[in-house]
Design a protein around this motif. Structure first.
Motif, PDB file in Angstrom:
ATOM      1  N   ASP A  18      18.910  70.413  46.023  1.00 48.92           N
ATOM      2  CA  ASP A  18      18.649  71.741  46.834  1.00 48.92           C
ATOM      3  C   ASP A  18      17.503  72.388  46.163  1.00 48.92           C
ATOM      4  O   ASP A  18      17.585  73.796  46.214  1.00 48.92           O
ATOM      5  CB  ASP A  18      19.896  72.475  46.926  1.00 48.92           C
ATOM      6  N   TRP A  19      16.769  71.837  45.447  1.00 51.40           N
ATOM      7  CA  TRP A  19      15.777  72.780  44.575  1.00 51.40           C
ATOM      8  C   TRP A  19      14.573  73.185  45.569  1.00 51.40           C
ATOM      9  O   TRP A  19      14.190  72.395  46.495  1.00 51.40           O
ATOM     10  CB  TRP A  19      14.873  71.824  43.616  1.00 51.40           C
ATOM     11  N   PRO A  20      14.468  74.349  45.663  1.00 49.97           N
ATOM     12  CA  PRO A  20      13.635  75.349  46.476  1.00 49.97           C
ATOM     13  C   PRO A  20      12.230  74.557  46.605  1.00 49.97           C
ATOM     14  O   PRO A  20      11.686  74.266  45.516  1.00 49.97           O
ATOM     15  CB  PRO A  20      13.641  76.700  45.995  1.00 49.97           C
ATOM     16  N   LYS A  21      11.625  74.470  47.981  1.00 52.07           N
ATOM     17  CA  LYS A  21      10.431  73.631  47.930  1.00 52.07           C
ATOM     18  C   LYS A  21       9.372  74.574  47.378  1.00 52.07           C
ATOM     19  O   LYS A  21       9.310  75.690  47.502  1.00 52.07           O
ATOM     20  CB  LYS A  21      10.236  73.462  49.567  1.00 52.07           C
ATOM     21  N   GLY A  22       8.469  73.767  46.644  1.00 52.92           N
ATOM     22  CA  GLY A  22       7.567  74.442  45.954  1.00 52.92           C
ATOM     23  C   GLY A  22       7.808  75.336  44.708  1.00 52.92           C
ATOM     24  O   GLY A  22       6.980  75.951  44.126  1.00 52.92           O
ATOM     25  N   GLN A  23       9.148  75.546  44.177  1.00 55.58           N
ATOM     26  CA  GLN A  23       9.419  76.294  43.091  1.00 55.58           C
ATOM     27  C   GLN A  23       9.054  75.295  41.967  1.00 55.58           C
ATOM     28  O   GLN A  23       9.577  74.328  41.734  1.00 55.58           O
ATOM     29  CB  GLN A  23      11.167  76.324  43.086  1.00 55.58           C
ATOM     30  N   PRO A  24       8.434  75.826  40.843  1.00 54.35           N
ATOM     31  CA  PRO A  24       8.087  75.123  39.621  1.00 54.35           C
ATOM     32  C   PRO A  24       9.405  75.015  38.646  1.00 54.35           C
ATOM     33  O   PRO A  24      10.424  75.893  38.846  1.00 54.35           O
ATOM     34  CB  PRO A  24       7.132  76.168  38.895  1.00 54.35           C
ATOM     35  N   PRO A  25       9.179  74.334  37.840  1.00 53.90           N
ATOM     36  CA  PRO A  25      10.472  73.999  36.753  1.00 53.90           C
ATOM     37  C   PRO A  25      10.759  75.431  36.180  1.00 53.90           C
ATOM     38  O   PRO A  25       9.795  76.073  35.955  1.00 53.90           O
ATOM     39  CB  PRO A  25      10.024  72.914  35.815  1.00 53.90           C
ATOM     40  N   LEU A  26      12.146  75.356  35.722  1.00 54.60           N
ATOM     41  CA  LEU A  26      12.418  76.432  35.248  1.00 54.60           C
ATOM     42  C   LEU A  26      12.967  76.401  33.715  1.00 54.60           C
ATOM     43  O   LEU A  26      13.888  75.387  33.766  1.00 54.60           O
ATOM     44  CB  LEU A  26      13.589  77.260  36.128  1.00 54.60           C
ATOM     45  N   ARG A  27      12.573  77.072  32.680  1.00 50.25           N
ATOM     46  CA  ARG A  27      13.036  76.873  31.398  1.00 50.25           C
ATOM     47  C   ARG A  27      14.446  78.048  31.036  1.00 50.25           C
ATOM     48  O   ARG A  27      14.319  78.819  31.183  1.00 50.25           O
ATOM     49  CB  ARG A  27      12.177  77.139  30.173  1.00 50.25           C
ATOM     50  N   VAL A  28      15.435  77.154  30.655  1.00 51.83           N
ATOM     51  CA  VAL A  28      16.614  78.045  30.448  1.00 51.83           C
ATOM     52  C   VAL A  28      17.209  77.527  29.148  1.00 51.83           C
ATOM     53  O   VAL A  28      17.578  76.568  28.621  1.00 51.83           O
ATOM     54  CB  VAL A  28      17.778  77.492  31.452  1.00 51.83           C
ATOM     55  N   ALA A  29      17.297  78.795  28.391  1.00 46.99           N
ATOM     56  CA  ALA A  29      17.955  78.636  27.234  1.00 46.99           C
ATOM     57  C   ALA A  29      19.229  78.914  27.273  1.00 46.99           C
ATOM     58  O   ALA A  29      19.737  80.051  27.810  1.00 46.99           O
ATOM     59  CB  ALA A  29      17.383  79.650  26.254  1.00 46.99           C
ATOM     60  N   LEU A  30      20.322  77.929  26.634  1.00 49.95           N
ATOM     61  CA  LEU A  30      21.543  78.216  26.608  1.00 49.95           C
ATOM     62  C   LEU A  30      22.028  78.479  25.062  1.00 49.95           C
ATOM     63  O   LEU A  30      21.829  77.613  24.049  1.00 49.95           O
ATOM     64  CB  LEU A  30      22.348  76.723  27.128  1.00 49.95           C
ATOM     65  N   LEU A  31      22.877  79.591  25.135  1.00 48.09           N
ATOM     66  CA  LEU A  31      23.232  79.998  23.710  1.00 48.09           C
ATOM     67  C   LEU A  31      24.897  80.055  23.919  1.00 48.09           C
ATOM     68  O   LEU A  31      25.286  80.346  25.148  1.00 48.09           O
ATOM     69  CB  LEU A  31      22.850  81.347  23.282  1.00 48.09           C
ATOM     70  N   SER A  32      25.618  79.806  22.916  1.00 45.42           N
ATOM     71  CA  SER A  32      27.139  80.007  23.127  1.00 45.42           C
ATOM     72  C   SER A  32      27.695  80.455  21.621  1.00 45.42           C
ATOM     73  O   SER A  32      27.077  80.124  20.752  1.00 45.42           O
ATOM     74  CB  SER A  32      27.866  78.519  23.608  1.00 45.42           C
TER      75      SER A  32
END
Length: 282
Positions: A38-52
Motif C-alpha cells: 500500500d505504498w503511496p504512488k509516487g512516494q519516495p523511499p523513507l529513511r527511518v531510524a529505530l532506537l530502543s
C-alpha cells in the motif's frame, strides 16, 4: 584450591571488564530495505531510524553519552526517528539515576523532517508514566499509547507496553481500520506480534536487548520474551510480515554486553518491486 579460586576470580573480573567495555561501545548501525504494501504512488523511499532501550543511568549511559548518539543519528540523515521505549533504567547497580527531564533532554537534539515518535517501555512505566510522557513531549517527541498518527504517508501504530500488560492490540486494530496506507507498528516488546492481523506488516521493537549477553554454544540466557528466541534479535520474516528487533543502546540489570553490542537501525521503507513483465513472444 586457593590458586583455582584466584584464577576464577581473575577470569570473572576480566569477563566483567570485557562486558563493560562492550556496553560502552558506539552503537552499530544496522541497515535494511523493506518494501511496504500500500505504498503511496509516487512516494519516495523513507529513511527511518529505530532506537530502543536507551536506559539512561550511570555508569554506562549518562545523558552526555546519549547526546553523542543523537549526533550519530543525525549524521545518518533520517526522515523519521522512532524510539521503542525504555528511556530510563533503575537497575540496582546504577551509580546515578537521572530524572526523566534530564534523561531525555538530549533527544531534543534529534533532527528528522518528519519528527520523532516514541512508545513507552516497562522501565518508563515503573518509573513515572506521566512524567516520562511530559518530558518527551517537552523535547518534541510524540508519544503514542495504543494510538496512531500519520507521518509521511505512513500510518504509525504505537502500542503501549506489552510486558506490563498495557498493550491493547484491539484498540490499535480499530484505530487503523478506517485508514489507508502502509502500517508501521512501533512497540517496546515484540511479543505483540502474534496478536496483530496481517495488515500490520512491519513491526519495530526492542526490549530483548538481543539477550544483552549471548555466549558461544550457550546462546542467550534470557530474552525477556514469552516466545523465547522467536523474536530475540534482528530482522525476522514470518510470512508476509517483517519484524525488526533492536539490541538497544543501554543496559538492564548489569552494565555489561557480551555478544550483543548496542545497536540502532536505519531502515529504508519503499514501494514493492514492480512485477517483471513477460518477454515479447518471438
Amino acid at each position: 584450591m586457593k590458586r583455582i579460586l584466584l584464577i576464577g576470580l581473575l577470569l570473572g573480573l576480566a569477563l566483567a571488564g570485557y562486558g563493560y567495555w562492550g556496553a560502552l561501545r558506539d552503537p552499530t548501525v544496522r541497515t535494511a530495505t523493506i518494501a511496504m504494501a500500500d505504498w503511496p504512488k509516487g512516494q519516495p523511499p523513507l529513511r527511518v531510524a529505530l532506537l530502543s532501550d536507551l536506559h539512561v543511568a550511570g555508569p554506562d549511559m549518562p545523558p552526555e553519552r546519549l547526546a553523542r548518539i543523537v549526533t550519530q543519528v543525525n549524521a545518518l540523515r533520517p526522515d523519521l526517528v522512532l524510539i521503542a521505549g525504555d528511556l530510563v533504567s533503575d537497575k540496582r547497580v546504577s551509580t546515578h539515576r537521572y530524572a526523566e527531564t534530564e534523561a531525555v533532554a538530549p533527544l531534543g537534539g534529534l533532527r528528522a523532517r518528519h519528527g520523532v515518535v516514541a512508545v513507552l517501555g516497562n522501565h518508563d512505566h515503573w518509573r513515572n508514566t506521566a512524567g516520562m510522557r511530559r518530558a518527551l513531549e517537552a523535547n518534541r517527541v510524540t508519544v503514542l499509547s495504543n494510538s496512531v498518527t500519520r507521518r509521511a504517508g505512513l500510518i504509525l501504530a504505537g502500542a503501549d507496553d506489552d510486558f506490563t500488560g498495557r498493550a491493547d492490540p484491539a484498540a490499535l486494530i480499530r484505530a487503523v481500520a478506517p485508514l489507508t496506507g502502509p502500517v508501521v507498528t512501533l512497540s517496546h516488546s515484540p511479543d505483540i506480534v502474534p496478536d496483530l492481523p496481517e495488515r500490520f506488516g512491519l513491526v519495530l521493537a526492542g526490549h530483548t536487548h538481543c539477550g544483552q549477553v549471548a555466549l558461544p554454544l550457550i546462546g542467550r540466557p534470557a530474552t525477556m520474551s514469552r516466545y523465547g528466541d522467536r523474536f530475540a534479535c534482528g530482522l525476522i520474516r514470518e510470512g508476509a510480515r517483517t519484524i525488526v528487533v533492536g539490541a538497544g543502546l543501554g543496559t538492564s540489570v548489569l552494565p555489561i554486553r557480551i555478544g550483543a553490542p548496542p545497536d540502532l537501525w536505519l531502515i529504508e521503507l519503499t514501494a514493492p518491486a514492480a512485477p517483471a513483465t513477460a518477454a515479447a513472444a518471438r
